[in-house]
Design an enzyme around this catalytic site. Structure first.
Site, PDB file in Angstrom:
ATOM      1  N   MET A  13       0.824  -1.215   0.000  1.00 27.58           N
ATOM      2  CA  MET A  13       0.000   0.000   0.000  1.00 27.58           C
ATOM      3  C   MET A  13       0.857   1.263   0.000  1.00 27.58           C
ATOM      4  O   MET A  13       0.627   2.192  -0.772  1.00 27.58           O
ATOM      5  CB  MET A  13      -0.935   0.008   1.215  1.00 27.58           C
ATOM      6  CG  MET A  13      -2.069  -0.987   1.133  1.00 27.58           C
ATOM      7  SD  MET A  13      -3.231  -0.615  -0.196  1.00 27.58           S
ATOM      8  CE  MET A  13      -4.070   0.831   0.454  1.00 27.58           C
ATOM      9  N   GLY A  14       1.851   1.293   0.891  1.00 31.43           N
ATOM     10  CA  GLY A  14       2.693   2.485   1.019  1.00 31.43           C
ATOM     11  C   GLY A  14       3.496   2.759  -0.235  1.00 31.43           C
ATOM     12  O   GLY A  14       3.591   3.906  -0.677  1.00 31.43           O
ATOM     13  N   ARG A  33      10.964   0.677   7.716  1.00 29.70           N
ATOM     14  CA  ARG A  33      11.755   0.158   8.843  1.00 29.70           C
ATOM     15  C   ARG A  33      12.955  -0.631   8.334  1.00 29.70           C
ATOM     16  O   ARG A  33      14.090  -0.360   8.683  1.00 29.70           O
ATOM     17  CB  ARG A  33      10.875  -0.703   9.744  1.00 29.70           C
ATOM     18  CG  ARG A  33      11.621  -1.335  10.890  1.00 29.70           C
ATOM     19  CD  ARG A  33      10.701  -2.135  11.774  1.00 29.70           C
ATOM     20  NE  ARG A  33      10.062  -3.245  11.059  1.00 29.70           N
ATOM     21  CZ  ARG A  33       9.270  -4.140  11.633  1.00 29.70           C
ATOM     22  NH1 ARG A  33       8.987  -4.040  12.917  1.00 29.70           N
ATOM     23  NH2 ARG A  33       8.724  -5.111  10.921  1.00 29.70           N
ATOM     24  N   SER A  34      12.702  -1.617   7.481  1.00 31.79           N
ATOM     25  CA  SER A  34      13.824  -2.347   6.887  1.00 31.79           C
ATOM     26  C   SER A  34      14.139  -1.693   5.547  1.00 31.79           C
ATOM     27  O   SER A  34      13.279  -1.621   4.661  1.00 31.79           O
ATOM     28  CB  SER A  34      13.490  -3.829   6.722  1.00 31.79           C
ATOM     29  OG  SER A  34      12.169  -3.970   6.271  1.00 31.79           O
ATOM     30  N   ALA A  76      -1.753  -1.915  10.881  1.00 31.57           N
ATOM     31  CA  ALA A  76      -2.568  -1.219  11.879  1.00 31.57           C
ATOM     32  C   ALA A  76      -2.342  -1.813  13.263  1.00 31.57           C
ATOM     33  O   ALA A  76      -1.969  -2.977  13.402  1.00 31.57           O
ATOM     34  CB  ALA A  76      -4.037  -1.309  11.485  1.00 31.57           C
ATOM     35  N   ASN A 102      -5.523   0.875   8.157  1.00 26.96           N
ATOM     36  CA  ASN A 102      -6.893   0.547   8.560  1.00 26.96           C
ATOM     37  C   ASN A 102      -7.017   0.589  10.075  1.00 26.96           C
ATOM     38  O   ASN A 102      -7.269  -0.426  10.716  1.00 26.96           O
ATOM     39  CB  ASN A 102      -7.258  -0.850   8.061  1.00 26.96           C
ATOM     40  CG  ASN A 102      -8.024  -0.789   6.753  1.00 26.96           C
ATOM     41  OD1 ASN A 102      -8.594   0.250   6.401  1.00 26.96           O
ATOM     42  ND2 ASN A 102      -8.040  -1.901   6.038  1.00 26.96           N
ATOM     43  N   SER A 128      -9.293   3.488   0.618  1.00 24.93           N
ATOM     44  CA  SER A 128      -9.930   2.289   0.081  1.00 24.93           C
ATOM     45  C   SER A 128      -9.514   2.055  -1.362  1.00 24.93           C
ATOM     46  O   SER A 128      -9.228   2.994  -2.091  1.00 24.93           O
ATOM     47  CB  SER A 128     -11.448   2.428   0.152  1.00 24.93           C
ATOM     48  OG  SER A 128     -12.044   1.278  -0.414  1.00 24.93           O
ATOM     49  N   LYS A 182     -14.558   4.929   6.873  1.00 25.34           N
ATOM     50  CA  LYS A 182     -13.899   3.824   6.165  1.00 25.34           C
ATOM     51  C   LYS A 182     -14.379   2.481   6.715  1.00 25.34           C
ATOM     52  O   LYS A 182     -14.614   1.520   5.964  1.00 25.34           O
ATOM     53  CB  LYS A 182     -12.379   3.952   6.282  1.00 25.34           C
ATOM     54  CG  LYS A 182     -11.582   2.739   5.773  1.00 25.34           C
ATOM     55  CD  LYS A 182     -11.805   2.506   4.285  1.00 25.34           C
ATOM     56  CE  LYS A 182     -10.886   1.499   3.618  1.00 25.34           C
ATOM     57  NZ  LYS A 182     -10.416   0.344   4.279  1.00 25.34           N
ATOM     58  N   HIS A 185     -17.786   1.826   5.412  1.00 27.07           N
ATOM     59  CA  HIS A 185     -17.600   1.437   4.005  1.00 27.07           C
ATOM     60  C   HIS A 185     -17.299  -0.062   3.919  1.00 27.07           C
ATOM     61  O   HIS A 185     -17.905  -0.794   3.138  1.00 27.07           O
ATOM     62  CB  HIS A 185     -16.468   2.254   3.385  1.00 27.07           C
ATOM     63  CG  HIS A 185     -15.926   1.674   2.116  1.00 27.07           C
ATOM     64  ND1 HIS A 185     -15.055   0.600   2.114  1.00 27.07           N
ATOM     65  CD2 HIS A 185     -16.140   1.982   0.817  1.00 27.07           C
ATOM     66  CE1 HIS A 185     -14.756   0.278   0.863  1.00 27.07           C
ATOM     67  NE2 HIS A 185     -15.404   1.108   0.063  1.00 27.07           N
ATOM     68  N   ASN A 186     -16.372  -0.521   4.735  1.00 25.06           N
ATOM     69  CA  ASN A 186     -16.019  -1.950   4.699  1.00 25.06           C
ATOM     70  C   ASN A 186     -17.189  -2.816   5.159  1.00 25.06           C
ATOM     71  O   ASN A 186     -17.413  -3.897   4.613  1.00 25.06           O
ATOM     72  CB  ASN A 186     -14.807  -2.215   5.581  1.00 25.06           C
ATOM     73  CG  ASN A 186     -13.509  -1.759   4.945  1.00 25.06           C
ATOM     74  OD1 ASN A 186     -13.508  -0.843   4.136  1.00 25.06           O
ATOM     75  ND2 ASN A 186     -12.413  -2.385   5.294  1.00 25.06           N
ATOM     76  N   GLU A 189     -19.489  -3.137   2.403  1.00 19.23           N
ATOM     77  CA  GLU A 189     -18.867  -4.060   1.438  1.00 19.23           C
ATOM     78  C   GLU A 189     -19.167  -5.520   1.829  1.00 19.23           C
ATOM     79  O   GLU A 189     -19.485  -6.345   0.965  1.00 19.23           O
ATOM     80  CB  GLU A 189     -17.367  -3.773   1.422  1.00 19.23           C
ATOM     81  CG  GLU A 189     -16.524  -4.651   0.548  1.00 19.23           C
ATOM     82  CD  GLU A 189     -15.033  -4.329   0.760  1.00 19.23           C
ATOM     83  OE1 GLU A 189     -14.652  -3.144   0.762  1.00 19.23           O
ATOM     84  OE2 GLU A 189     -14.251  -5.278   0.927  1.00 19.23           O
ATOM     85  N   LYS A 260     -10.899  -9.959   8.005  1.00 17.36           N
ATOM     86  CA  LYS A 260      -9.813  -9.306   8.728  1.00 17.36           C
ATOM     87  C   LYS A 260     -10.337  -8.505   9.904  1.00 17.36           C
ATOM     88  O   LYS A 260      -9.573  -8.046  10.736  1.00 17.36           O
ATOM     89  CB  LYS A 260      -9.048  -8.370   7.786  1.00 17.36           C
ATOM     90  CG  LYS A 260      -8.109  -9.094   6.841  1.00 17.36           C
ATOM     91  CD  LYS A 260      -7.027  -8.117   6.390  1.00 17.36           C
ATOM     92  CE  LYS A 260      -6.338  -8.538   5.118  1.00 17.36           C
ATOM     93  NZ  LYS A 260      -5.730  -7.371   4.459  1.00 17.36           N
ATOM     94  N   HIS A 450     -39.617  -3.005  35.163  1.00 14.16           N
ATOM     95  CA  HIS A 450     -38.847  -2.041  34.369  1.00 14.16           C
ATOM     96  C   HIS A 450     -39.695  -0.871  33.885  1.00 14.16           C
ATOM     97  O   HIS A 450     -39.172   0.052  33.277  1.00 14.16           O
ATOM     98  CB  HIS A 450     -38.190  -2.752  33.179  1.00 14.16           C
ATOM     99  CG  HIS A 450     -37.102  -3.694  33.594  1.00 14.16           C
ATOM    100  ND1 HIS A 450     -36.000  -3.279  34.309  1.00 14.16           N
ATOM    101  CD2 HIS A 450     -36.950  -5.030  33.431  1.00 14.16           C
ATOM    102  CE1 HIS A 450     -35.207  -4.324  34.550  1.00 14.16           C
ATOM    103  NE2 HIS A 450     -35.777  -5.405  34.032  1.00 14.16           N
TER     104      HIS A 450
END
Ligand code: NBP
Length: 474
Positions: A13-14, A33-34, A76, A102, A128, A182, A185-186, A189, A260, A450
């Site tokens: 993504m990046g 990072r690496s 994330a 995310n 997205s 977002k 949105h997911n 989806e 996920k 109640h």
């Protein structure tokens, strides 16, 4: 010259987002990072634009014009916090840290508040469209301060997807608003995919159509009201033949849907807000059910599987199309309700029509249909439900009979259609003159005192169920 903007985190993504920025003429500082990933990006794509590779975050920060704008695109959760913790001491008041991962919106709210203390802007930006979107134009949902958007907006709008020359990017609202939108949105989806899967299952198991035949049906549907990316790729997936076996690939893929977690988050938040998002919840649960292999096998052994009925007719295909459309309207109506509720809860002042606008391109749920949603909220920003907008009311009314026929067919044939059936129950629930919630209140008063309200008088009442059964003011 200093770099205009930076990206740290150069996995798929990046690196694609950095390439997108570079291709739009921005001088982009890049870091991972690496360092090997940074080197790979420069080696493979350095010629596409103006990259400034940095070995450390210090180098990255030093390479930027001020106020600095740094996009974080790492995994994330804890990795995002780790990067923020390392970055903050290197920054100066007014600098902007953008999290394009995310993130859960509650984490974004926490991070935004913490960085504000240090005079920094933290922008949780939902992005997205997966890797393809990141490279060629995603849908971008940035939260954070208005001031940060003044700096960032032009860049983000530049690299976002465009539909009719309108960028699929807008300042969503303060703090966690972008990541919340977002998330919804997911969730939508998930619901959309579940409904599509049910439509396929009904045409296949009730109608007896082969996957390739259903692919043709979806191809046809994609020329009408249902036109969308998901319907388009459904035809592709259903039409795909497995090279190894010659069978339809969909028949070879294990029928256990994974997740996920963003669908689950959407439902969890909806439970907190008290918003019924039954379409998204059914979709999440249907995936969970599919994954319970041992239980499925045991219950199938005990009861057997429903037989294929066969004999698809044009009327079944058309009924399923209408049921799919009406159920989809319900799922979107619920998702937009959830955004409205969160907006009120957190003071975000969300423009719901704008959310439909920025989902028209770049993202997975892009669809013709979203223009109708935008029009509905343009006409009436306070719409009680998408269902009551003239266009959607007519659409649901005209689909209603077909929708009921499909629900009956599914139930009779023993083919699960939780999305279609629960969407119908939601619609019938909202339009009922009286709901049996009155009985639930009576029961709650019986066993727990109640209390209940009456339709004809103000106040709270309690019936002395264990006494003389008279009514008292509570
Ligand atoms: P991943 O989610 O697979 O994350 C890998 C990146 O995180 C690498 O750059 C890795 O650095 C870095 N990272 C990790 Br892991 N721990 C770190 C730490 N403690 N400190 C610094 N860096 C660390 O990458 P992705 O699939 O490109 O996704 C990036 C973000 O975008 C995620 O939040 C994801 O949820 C979101 N997103 C993904 C998609 C998609 O379609 N994949 C779509 C929309 C949004 P390393 O190279 O040194 O290990």
């Amino acid at each position: 010259a200093p770099a205009r903007i930076a990206v740290t985190g150069l996995a798929v993504m990046g690196s694609n987002l950095a390439r997108n920025l570079a291709r739009h003429g921005y001088r982009v500082a890049v870091h991972n990072r690496s360092h090997a990933r940074t080197e790979a990006l420069i080696a493979d794509h350095g010629h596409e634009g103006d990259f400034v590779p940095a070995r450390t975050l210090e180098e990255l920060v030093a390479s930027l014009q001020t106020p600095r704008q740094i996009i974080i695109m790492v995994k994330a959760g804890a990795p995002t916090d780790a990067v923020i913790d390392e970055l903050v001491p290197l920054l100066e008041p007014g600098d902007m840290v953008i999290d394009g991962g995310n993130a859960h919106y509650a984490d974004t709210r926490r991070r935004e508040a913490a960085l504000k203390e240090a005079g920094l802007h933290f922008v949780g930006a939902g992005i997205s469209g997966g890797e393809e979107g990141a490279l060629n134009g995603p849908s971008i949902m940035p939260g954070g301060s208005k001031e940060s958007y003044r700096h960032l907006g032009p860049v983000l709008e530049d690299i976002a997807a465009k539909v009719d020359d309108v960028a699929c990017c807008v300042h969503v609202g303060p703090d966690g608003a972008g990541h919340f939108v977002k998330m919804v949105h997911n969730g939508i989806e998930y619901a959309d995919m579940q409904l599509i899967a049910e439509a396929y299952d009904l045409l296949h198991r009730v109608g007896g159509l082969a996957p390739a035949e259903v692919a043709e049906v979806f191809r046809g549907w994609n020329t009408g009201d249902l036109e969308s990316y998901l319907v388009e790729i459904t035809a592709e997936v259903l039409g795909h033949v497995d090279a190894a076996t010659g069978a339809a690939l969909v028949d070879v893929i294990a029928d256990e849907a994974e997740q996920k977690g963003t669908g689950r988050w959407t439902v969890q938040e909806a439970l907190e807000l008290g918003v019924p998002v039954t379409g998204i919840a059914e979709a999440v649960f249907a995936r969970s059910l599919s994954g319970r292999a041992g239980q499925r096998q045991a219950v199938r052994a005990a009861f057997g599987s429903a037989d294929v009925v066969g004999g698809a007719t044009d009327s079944l295909v058309e009924d399923v199309r209408q049921a799919l459309y009406a159920s989809k309207v319900v799922a979107y109506a619920q998702g937009f309700d959830q955004m409205r509720a969160a907006s009120a809860e957190y003071g975000w002042d969300l423009d719901l029509g704008a959310m439909a606008t920025i989902w028209r391109g770049g993202c997975i749920i892009r669809a013709r249909f979203l223009d109708r949603i935008r029009e509905a909220y343009d006409k009436d920003p306070e719409l009680a439900s998408l269902l009551v907008d003239d266009y959607f009311r007519d659409a649901v009314r005209s689909a209603e009979e077909a929708w009921r026929r499909v629900a009956v067919k599914a139930v009779t044939a023993g083919v699960p259609a939780p999305g279609f059936v629960s969407a119908l129950a939601y619609y019938d629930g909202l339009r009922s003159e009286r709901l049996p919630a009155s009985l639930i209140q009576g029961l709650r008063d019986f066993f727990g005192a109640h209390t209940y309200r009456r339709t004809d008088r103000e106040g709270s009442f309690h019936t002395l169920w264990s006494g003389d059964r008279s009514q008292v003011d509570a």
